[in-house]
Design a protein around this motif. Structure first.
Motif, PDB file in Angstrom:
ATOM      1  N   GLN A 155     -27.882  28.345 -12.926  1.00 39.00           N
ATOM      2  CA  GLN A 155     -28.195  29.823 -13.842  1.00 39.00           C
ATOM      3  C   GLN A 155     -27.206  30.831 -13.372  1.00 39.00           C
ATOM      4  O   GLN A 155     -27.004  31.008 -12.164  1.00 39.00           O
TER       5      GLN A 155
ATOM      6  N   PRO B  38     -31.591  35.783 -11.765  1.00 38.64           N
ATOM      7  CA  PRO B  38     -32.519  35.394 -12.684  1.00 38.64           C
ATOM      8  C   PRO B  38     -33.671  36.460 -13.097  1.00 38.64           C
ATOM      9  O   PRO B  38     -34.436  36.200 -13.999  1.00 38.64           O
TER      10      PRO B  38
ATOM     11  N   LEU C 144     -36.994  31.323 -13.200  1.00 34.17           N
ATOM     12  CA  LEU C 144     -36.079  30.405 -12.575  1.00 34.17           C
ATOM     13  C   LEU C 144     -36.756  29.086 -12.319  1.00 34.17           C
ATOM     14  O   LEU C 144     -35.940  28.093 -12.574  1.00 34.17           O
TER      15      LEU C 144
END
Length: 806
Positions: A323, A327, A333
């Motif tokens: 990621q 997030p 997430l």
């Protein structure tokens, strides 16, 4: 428990499998009115949802539609069809499975209405369209179950409101219909159960074993994160090293533009020529499908992507998720983490890459929330009325209806259980005439009441145009992008406003390659390849996420610690320096810093209200400062603060934060702001006042449609200020683009507890805001003063100052 047919149990045995406990629980509750299953990614949610169907259909299924499966994504419906057909064909069950989405041919759609399959896989929009036909009662006559997959993704948007109204319509057509919801990420199971079920107290919640916690950490890099920015270019070498160590890596980004930049930088550094793809919603569908097929075959080592790959599609052998960027939302997430090791009881592996120094703090807060199984999410409130208006028109397309019966039906939909009769009647009157200011126009005279009291379409031919505009997804006006020349390859699309800003020779990124703008031909952007210069980045559509309320609260809790052993040394030292020279923001107080920088007075307000709210706060505070003769020049906002600069220092911030004054400022700002017109256009399109899709002979450009909606908005404001659409627009603007509710929540949280710190220089926490993009200038007293001072200086330099009074 519904017994599984012998053929199915034999198939399980031949595979060496046995149903998981939550799958057995779903079989046991097959006859319940509603069931919500919360199970981890890879835990067999879809099979759990379909096992009761396979058991009931058995080896000699009756004709007709038995189970309807609803997915947020067309690609997910297609993926489920492929995965479900495998066991059905291997077992030898004579069960017809088909999908119906926007990609399905018209011929096939027509056949499906007359001769539906046993299991139909579809989307909320296609379901709403199906219920609009006169023969909907026949199409759904045998329907027994509805399975809503990834229900959390739908519940957060108007697509979920539309779906729940469609389910209420199905309940009328098929009394006793059973509902099933499937999800891996639900922060409030009780609230989700109330949304799903016609009778909230009769919705069973099945919680599967969550499995092992994910293996999740922050990526370690040799280079430190920068003070500001969102590209995370500093982490490219470390990300490439991780790609080399894993079979397939998904690299998620929060925006399409960031994905394009990262992919471009990753490709430039990819000396090993590893096969890497890019996937997001603005790319040509053919290109997305080629990337998806390559992922399934295992041909790609990595894919740079956005939310287009968030949901439960099993994309091959993914063993790492990265990621990039904070997030913003813990639930999102967790959903993305679940894309790695898509197997039950196998931990998912993920790495977070903060794009800048502050995002290090946010990433650590998100990691702690994931480990604590603390999901976030804000209640959405009552169902919006623009979606309700659309549903009234859908009902009219299917045939005459009684207002009382339709009102009762709509109150069976979770978001509309508290729907006031007055609001329903207002929506019905709007659908019938367009409202007081528009009732003289035939165009909006759509419904009429018959002598027997039933309502029907005034002109049956209008059903086609209503059906063409069913849906709540708002597409930004876009233009196709193609390579120049006959039969040039389609690359994707860019926003119309971006295309209008291009001149021949400009370069930009799309699909990971640099292209040169050659011209606009028949509403298509024609380009050629050009890898020689630094590109601009296309203005892509899509959501720009704001940090959730719960994640912001966790960050403030971290700031209250004496020290930060969980943070990297560089970030912990940064926060310690902030505490020494000023304060760290606190949960129950509002920190405001004032300091001089670059010859101007600066004020930084740490509201932690999310980017949209902080942006709105900047607009409102500069307006108040203008009224108080503080001469503001501009502001910039992030998720956690708003920085304002001007000519006069702030001595007392209290007058700026009077709730009534801020509300009045919002009223005045919204009255003449383009935000309201944009919001009006979106809601008016959903409600049916403005047509998004029209016959080819009457099509307009996006700019012409905007112009028409602006005229409508101005007309209603002038002649019918109480019009339903203006009320809807106001509610939508405050909740969405403006997010004033989070400003009010901030004011309630801090009360009059304001810490105003006056400093000699900029602080560590405020410094990154000087580098933040999106600066908003303020045209007012300060600009006039600067112009007058500059004019006087020039006169003095020229020796002409004495002429100014002659």
């Amino acid at each position: 428990m519904s017994p599984l047919p012998r053929a199915i149990t034999d198939w399980f045995a031949a595979k060496g499998w046995s149903p998981h406990p939550h799958q057995q629980a779903m079989l046991a509750r097959a006859g319940d009115p509603a069931t919500l299953l919360i199970a981890p990614t890879g835990g067999g949610k879809t099979m759990a949802g379909f096992l009761p169907t396979l058991a009931e259909l058995g080896e000699t299924p009756p004709e007709g539609l038995h189970t309807l499966y609803v997915s947020p994504l067309k690609a997910l419906a297609a993926d489920i069809k492929r995965n479900l057909r495998t066991p059905v064909e291997e077992i030898g069950l004579p069960i017809r499975i088909e999908d119906r989405t926007g990609d399905t041919s018209a011929t096939r759609k027509k056949r499906q209405r007359a001769d539906p399959p046993h299991i139909l896989l579809t989307t909320p929009e296609s379901l709403a369209l199906l219920t609009s036909y006169e023969d909907a009662g026949r199409t759904f006559s045998g329907l027994k179950r509805v399975v809503v997959d990834e229900i959390h993704a739908l519940a957060e948007s108007k697509r979920g409101d539309q779906l729940m109204l469609a389910l209420a319509r199905l309940e009328t057509l098929c009394p006793g219909l059973r509902r099933v919801g499937l999800s891996a990420t639900v922060e409030d199971p009780g609230a989700m159960a109330r949304l799903l079920a016609r009778h909230p107290d009769r919705c069973e919640i099945v919680l599967a074993d969550p499995g092992p916690d994910p293996d999740i950490a922050m990526l370690q890099t040799e280079e430190l994160p920068p003070w500001s920015g969102g590209g995370a270019a500093y982490a490219i070498p470390a990300v490439l090293a991780q790609i080399r160590r894993h079979r397939t890596t998904l690299i998620f980004h929060n925006t399409r533009a960031q994905a394009e930049i990262f992919f471009h930088n990753l490709w430039l550094a990819n000396d090993d020529a590893l096969p890497i793809g890019i996937h997001h919603g603005s790319l040509d569908r053919g290109q997305r499908e080629r990337v998806e097929a390559a992922m399934v075959r295992g041909d790609l080592r990595a894919v740079v992507c956005t939310g287009s790959l968030d949901l439960g599609i099993d994309w091959g052998d993914v063993d790492l998720v990265v990621q990039v960027g904070a997030p913003k939302n813990v639930k999102r997430l967790v959903q993305r983490i679940g894309r790695a090791n898509h197997r039950y009881n196998a931990p998912s592996k993920a790495l977070l890459v903060p794009a800048n120094r502050f995002e290090v703090v946010e990433c650590v807060a998100a990691l702690e929330a994931v480990r604590a199984h603390a999901l976030d999410g804000d209640p959405r409130g009552p169902g919006p009325l623009d979606v309700l208006c659309q549903q009234i028109l859908i009902a009219a397309c299917s045939g005459p209806f009684a207002a009382d019966a339709l009102y009762d039906e709509m109150r069976c939909a979770g978001p509309y259980t508290e729907l006031a009769r007055e609001d329903f009647d207002d929506c019905l009157a709007f659908c019938a005439t367009g409202g007081y200011a528009l009732r003289a126009y035939d165009k909006w005279q759509r419904l009429q009441q018959r002598p027997d009291g039933l309502w029907q379409l005034r002109d049956p031919r209008s059903a086609q145009r209503i059906r063409m505009n069913i849906g709540t997804i708002q597409d930004t006006d876009t233009l196709k992008v193609r390579m120049r020349g006959r039969g040039g390859r389609a690359l994707g699309e860019v926003e119309e406003g971006f295309a209008a800003s291009l001149t021949q020779g400009d370069t930009f990124l799309i699909g990971g390659q640099i292209v040169r703008y050659e011209g606009l031909r028949e509403m298509t952007v024609e380009v050629s390849r050009d890898a020689g210069r630094k590109p601009r980045v296309a203005t892509f559509m899509g959501t720009k996420f704001a940090t959730s309320t719960q994640l912001s609260a966790r960050i403030l809790e971290m700031f209250a610690q004496e020290n930060w052993p969980q943070l990297p040394r560089h970030t912990a030292d940064w926060l310690a320096l902030q505490r020494r020279v000023s304060h760290l923001p606190q949960a129950g107080r509002l920190l405001i810093e004032s300091f001089a920088h670059d010859g101007q007075a600066h004020t930084c307000v740490y509201g932690f209200a999310g980017r949209n709210a902080q942006q709105t706060l900047g607009l409102l505070l500069t307006k108040r400062m203008e009224e108080l003769a503080l001469a503001p020049l501009g502001f910039v906002a992030s998720d956690y603060a708003t920085l304002i600069w001007g000519l006069e220092p702030l001595a007392d911030p209290a007058p700026l934060f009077d709730p009534a004054a801020l509300r009045d400022g919002l009223e005045g700002w919204l009255a003449g702001n383009a935000v309201m017109k944009r919001t009006f256009r979106a809601s008016a399109t959903i409600a049916g006042l403005i047509e998004r899709n029209i016959p080819a002979s009457a099509r307009k450009t996006g700019r012409q449609a905007t112009f028409s909606s602006d005229i409508l908005y101005d007309t209603l404001v002038k002649y019918d200020p109480g019009h339903l659409m203006l009320r809807i627009t106001r509610a939508e603007a405050e909740r969405g683009l403006v997010d004033f509710g989070r400003i009010e929540e901030m004011l309630r949280r801090v009360g009059d507890r304001i810490d105003h710190v006056t400093l000699e220089r900029i602080t560590p926490l405020a410094a990154p805001l000087l580098l933040e993009i999106g600066r908003v200038p303020v045209a007012g007293q300060a600009e006039e003063r600067l112009m007058a001072e500059e004019a006087a200086r020039l006169m003095q330099v020229s020796g002409l100052e004495g002429l100014s009074g002659r």
